[in-house]
Motif scaffolding. Sequence first.
Motif, PDB file in Angstrom:
ATOM      1  N   SER A   9       0.792  -1.228   0.000  1.00  0.00           N
ATOM      2  CA  SER A   9       0.000   0.000   0.000  1.00  0.00           C
ATOM      3  C   SER A   9       0.825   1.279   0.000  1.00  0.00           C
ATOM      4  CB  SER A   9      -0.967   0.008   1.178  1.00  0.00           C
ATOM      5  OG  SER A   9      -0.282  -0.011   2.419  1.00  0.00           O
ATOM      6  N   CYS A  10       2.151   1.156  -0.113  1.00  0.00           N
ATOM      7  CA  CYS A  10       2.961   2.357  -0.332  1.00  0.00           C
ATOM      8  C   CYS A  10       2.810   2.828  -1.769  1.00  0.00           C
ATOM      9  CB  CYS A  10       4.425   2.074  -0.008  1.00  0.00           C
ATOM     10  SG  CYS A  10       5.458   3.552   0.027  1.00  0.00           S
ATOM     11  N   CYS A  11       2.295   1.963  -2.616  1.00  0.00           N
ATOM     12  CA  CYS A  11       2.078   2.271  -4.025  1.00  0.00           C
ATOM     13  C   CYS A  11       0.756   3.004  -4.201  1.00  0.00           C
ATOM     14  CB  CYS A  11       2.076   0.983  -4.839  1.00  0.00           C
ATOM     15  SG  CYS A  11       1.722   1.186  -6.597  1.00  0.00           S
ATOM     16  N   GLU A  12       0.779   4.071  -4.986  1.00  0.00           N
ATOM     17  CA  GLU A  12      -0.456   4.783  -5.306  1.00  0.00           C
ATOM     18  C   GLU A  12      -0.937   4.411  -6.708  1.00  0.00           C
ATOM     19  OE1 GLU A  12       0.967   6.733  -1.838  1.00  0.00           O
ATOM     20  OE2 GLU A  12       2.056   6.763  -3.744  1.00  0.00           O
ATOM     21  N   PHE A  13      -2.252   4.243  -6.848  1.00  0.00           N
ATOM     22  CA  PHE A  13      -2.868   4.075  -8.155  1.00  0.00           C
ATOM     23  C   PHE A  13      -3.893   5.187  -8.361  1.00  0.00           C
ATOM     24  CE2 PHE A  13      -1.950  -0.640  -7.559  1.00  0.00           C
ATOM     25  CZ  PHE A  13      -0.928  -0.668  -8.505  1.00  0.00           C
ATOM     26  N   SER A 121       6.168   4.799  -3.123  1.00  0.00           N
ATOM     27  CA  SER A 121       5.124   5.648  -3.692  1.00  0.00           C
ATOM     28  C   SER A 121       5.048   5.507  -5.208  1.00  0.00           C
ATOM     29  CB  SER A 121       5.383   7.097  -3.271  1.00  0.00           C
ATOM     30  OG  SER A 121       4.330   7.957  -3.608  1.00  0.00           O
ATOM     31  N   CYS A 122       5.203   6.622  -5.939  1.00  0.00           N
ATOM     32  CA  CYS A 122       5.048   6.569  -7.396  1.00  0.00           C
ATOM     33  C   CYS A 122       6.181   5.809  -8.074  1.00  0.00           C
ATOM     34  CB  CYS A 122       4.909   7.964  -7.984  1.00  0.00           C
ATOM     35  SG  CYS A 122       6.153   9.162  -7.445  1.00  0.00           S
ATOM     36  N   GLY A 123       7.254   5.499  -7.341  1.00  0.00           N
ATOM     37  CA  GLY A 123       8.276   4.623  -7.900  1.00  0.00           C
ATOM     38  C   GLY A 123       7.721   3.234  -8.134  1.00  0.00           C
ATOM     39  N   GLU A 124       6.900   2.765  -7.198  1.00  0.00           N
ATOM     40  CA  GLU A 124       6.226   1.480  -7.376  1.00  0.00           C
ATOM     41  C   GLU A 124       5.210   1.562  -8.512  1.00  0.00           C
ATOM     42  OE1 GLU A 124       4.921  -0.653  -3.749  1.00  0.00           O
ATOM     43  OE2 GLU A 124       5.883   0.986  -2.663  1.00  0.00           O
ATOM     44  N   THR A 125       4.521   2.693  -8.590  1.00  0.00           N
ATOM     45  CA  THR A 125       3.525   2.881  -9.650  1.00  0.00           C
ATOM     46  C   THR A 125       4.178   2.815 -11.017  1.00  0.00           C
ATOM     47  OG1 THR A 125       2.384   4.408  -8.137  1.00  0.00           O
ATOM     48  CG2 THR A 125       1.593   4.311 -10.399  1.00  0.00           C
ATOM     49  N   HIS A 233       1.948  13.786  -3.989  1.00  0.00           N
ATOM     50  CA  HIS A 233       2.052  14.864  -3.007  1.00  0.00           C
ATOM     51  C   HIS A 233       1.239  14.506  -1.772  1.00  0.00           C
ATOM     52  CE1 HIS A 233      -2.107  16.323  -3.554  1.00  0.00           C
ATOM     53  NE2 HIS A 233      -1.941  15.901  -4.804  1.00  0.00           N
ATOM     54  N   CYS A 234       1.670  15.020  -0.642  1.00  0.00           N
ATOM     55  CA  CYS A 234       0.951  14.801   0.604  1.00  0.00           C
ATOM     56  C   CYS A 234       0.194  16.075   0.959  1.00  0.00           C
ATOM     57  CB  CYS A 234       1.914  14.408   1.735  1.00  0.00           C
ATOM     58  SG  CYS A 234       1.083  13.953   3.276  1.00  0.00           S
ATOM     59  N   ASN A 235      -1.059  16.121   0.532  1.00  0.00           N
ATOM     60  CA  ASN A 235      -1.948  17.222   0.896  1.00  0.00           C
ATOM     61  C   ASN A 235      -1.490  18.576   0.352  1.00  0.00           C
ATOM     62  OD1 ASN A 235      -4.270  18.235   2.259  1.00  0.00           O
ATOM     63  ND2 ASN A 235      -3.022  18.890   4.001  1.00  0.00           N
ATOM     64  N   CYS A 236      -0.878  18.580  -0.845  1.00  0.00           N
ATOM     65  CA  CYS A 236      -0.435  19.861  -1.425  1.00  0.00           C
ATOM     66  C   CYS A 236      -0.489  19.810  -2.952  1.00  0.00           C
ATOM     67  CB  CYS A 236       0.972  20.217  -0.948  1.00  0.00           C
ATOM     68  SG  CYS A 236       2.217  18.937  -1.229  1.00  0.00           S
ATOM     69  N   PRO A 237      -1.687  19.708  -3.531  1.00  0.00           N
ATOM     70  CA  PRO A 237      -1.812  19.606  -4.989  1.00  0.00           C
ATOM     71  C   PRO A 237      -1.212  20.789  -5.740  1.00  0.00           C
ATOM     72  CG  PRO A 237      -3.931  20.099  -3.961  1.00  0.00           C
ATOM     73  CD  PRO A 237      -3.000  19.727  -2.857  1.00  0.00           C
ATOM     74  N   VAL A 256       2.074  12.705 -17.934  1.00  0.00           N
ATOM     75  CA  VAL A 256       2.229  13.150 -16.547  1.00  0.00           C
ATOM     76  C   VAL A 256       1.099  12.566 -15.722  1.00  0.00           C
ATOM     77  CG1 VAL A 256       2.335  15.114 -14.967  1.00  0.00           C
ATOM     78  CG2 VAL A 256       3.287  15.331 -17.274  1.00  0.00           C
ATOM     79  N   LEU A 257       1.431  12.057 -14.556  1.00  0.00           N
ATOM     80  CA  LEU A 257       0.433  11.531 -13.628  1.00  0.00           C
ATOM     81  C   LEU A 257       0.704  12.111 -12.249  1.00  0.00           C
ATOM     82  CD1 LEU A 257      -1.915   9.605 -12.933  1.00  0.00           C
ATOM     83  CD2 LEU A 257      -0.218   7.798 -12.581  1.00  0.00           C
ATOM     84  N   ILE A 258      -0.299  12.778 -11.672  1.00  0.00           N
ATOM     85  CA  ILE A 258      -0.195  13.351 -10.332  1.00  0.00           C
ATOM     86  C   ILE A 258      -1.186  12.658  -9.418  1.00  0.00           C
ATOM     87  CG2 ILE A 258      -0.485  15.431  -8.927  1.00  0.00           C
ATOM     88  CD1 ILE A 258       0.388  17.084 -11.289  1.00  0.00           C
ATOM     89  N   MET A 259      -0.719  12.214  -8.255  1.00  0.00           N
ATOM     90  CA  MET A 259      -1.566  11.500  -7.304  1.00  0.00           C
ATOM     91  C   MET A 259      -1.313  12.001  -5.890  1.00  0.00           C
ATOM     92  SD  MET A 259      -0.995   7.617  -8.791  1.00  0.00           S
ATOM     93  CE  MET A 259       0.793   7.860  -8.812  1.00  0.00           C
ATOM     94  N   ASP A 260      -2.310  11.818  -5.020  1.00  0.00           N
ATOM     95  CA  ASP A 260      -2.157  12.130  -3.609  1.00  0.00           C
ATOM     96  C   ASP A 260      -1.637  10.891  -2.894  1.00  0.00           C
ATOM     97  OD1 ASP A 260      -2.221  13.515  -1.267  1.00  0.00           O
ATOM     98  OD2 ASP A 260      -4.389  13.818  -1.209  1.00  0.00           O
ATOM     99  N   THR A 261      -0.838  11.087  -1.855  1.00  0.00           N
ATOM    100  CA  THR A 261      -0.271   9.952  -1.135  1.00  0.00           C
ATOM    101  C   THR A 261      -1.320   9.217  -0.310  1.00  0.00           C
ATOM    102  OG1 THR A 261       0.360  11.422   0.682  1.00  0.00           O
ATOM    103  CG2 THR A 261       2.048  10.923  -0.969  1.00  0.00           C
ATOM    104  N   LYS A 262      -1.141   7.911  -0.217  1.00  0.00           N
ATOM    105  CA  LYS A 262      -1.937   7.101   0.703  1.00  0.00           C
ATOM    106  C   LYS A 262      -1.211   7.048   2.042  1.00  0.00           C
ATOM    107  CE  LYS A 262      -5.138   6.130  -2.325  1.00  0.00           C
ATOM    108  NZ  LYS A 262      -6.525   6.653  -2.173  1.00  0.00           N
ATOM    109  N   GLY A 263      -1.478   6.011   2.841  1.00  0.00           N
ATOM    110  CA  GLY A 263      -1.002   5.992   4.206  1.00  0.00           C
ATOM    111  C   GLY A 263       0.492   5.950   4.415  1.00  0.00           C
ATOM    112  N   VAL A 264       1.154   4.925   3.851  1.00  0.00           N
ATOM    113  CA  VAL A 264       2.586   4.771   4.091  1.00  0.00           C
ATOM    114  C   VAL A 264       3.363   5.945   3.508  1.00  0.00           C
ATOM    115  CG1 VAL A 264       4.609   3.314   3.725  1.00  0.00           C
ATOM    116  CG2 VAL A 264       2.387   2.265   4.118  1.00  0.00           C
ATOM    117  N   SER A 265       3.008   6.357   2.311  1.00  0.00           N
ATOM    118  CA  SER A 265       3.686   7.492   1.696  1.00  0.00           C
ATOM    119  C   SER A 265       3.441   8.775   2.485  1.00  0.00           C
ATOM    120  CB  SER A 265       3.219   7.678   0.248  1.00  0.00           C
ATOM    121  OG  SER A 265       3.505   6.537  -0.527  1.00  0.00           O
ATOM    122  N   SER A 266       2.246   8.921   3.040  1.00  0.00           N
ATOM    123  CA  SER A 266       1.950  10.091   3.868  1.00  0.00           C
ATOM    124  C   SER A 266       2.804  10.087   5.130  1.00  0.00           C
ATOM    125  CB  SER A 266       0.464  10.118   4.256  1.00  0.00           C
ATOM    126  OG  SER A 266      -0.365  10.298   3.126  1.00  0.00           O
TER     127      SER A 266
END
Length: 278
Positions: A9-13, A121-125, A233-237, A256-266
Amino acid sequence: MSYKIVADSCCEFPKEYEGNTRYERIPLGLEVADELIMDDENFDQAYFLSRVAASPKCPKSFCPSPEKFRDSYCTEAENVFVFTLSSKLSGSYNSAEVGKKLYHEKYGDKNIFVCDSESASCGETQLAFKAAQWSEAGLPFAEICQKLTDYRDRMNTYFVLDNLETLRKNGRLSRVKALVASTLSIKPVMGATKGEIIQLGQAIGIKKALAKMANIVASEAASPEEKTLMITHCNCPGRAESVKEMILSQIKVKDVLIMDTKGVSSMYANDGGVIVTL
């Protein structure tokens, strides 16, 4: 051949992938202020960040059990590709590997490739999407595995943290250094080498640090026109968009793909952090 993507779950989709059975995130557990929070579909970033800010203790993560990974491999898909955050940061990779052994012992042979992203995070993605792309193109399992390893070894990960408290709490930054950095608004620009965190530079103020990171990303990019720039990003779009524009002003990328962090990344990035992979 049919395939399935499994990631911790460190990976964001992207949100549109939610409910897609071809993609499965295995949740890690997060402990903050003696409260256990699962990094699953019910994760509440705002609540988690408030608990982290209020707690004098450093938040901790707990990797999924091998049985959780084993069960995720139970699929009709012929090929399973598994991605975990850096083994230098978590036991998730080892758990996924043990889960693979448990699967083979119970169910027999299956094509399962467990990949230590040496990132987060997005490295896994990035790696997960490459596995899907090459699977859709019909490449053989063994060739995809080799291409994933080669791609990982060339992939770069960068990040800037606005809040250094987590690093201070977990001992990666001394109290004195954290105080000096906070007082002088010094923001480190960080990267990763073989899964280990390194400092690439620093700047005074978050805007200058993000600009320095963008310059480093652009200067180190190899064949960027063939790649997807991924930013979490963590709460900073707004910061994520700013970083995107600074990078694109210097190089051209495929997407380009922009995503908000989930738990582990946060937990790692903390409020205001930005992570980039290319």
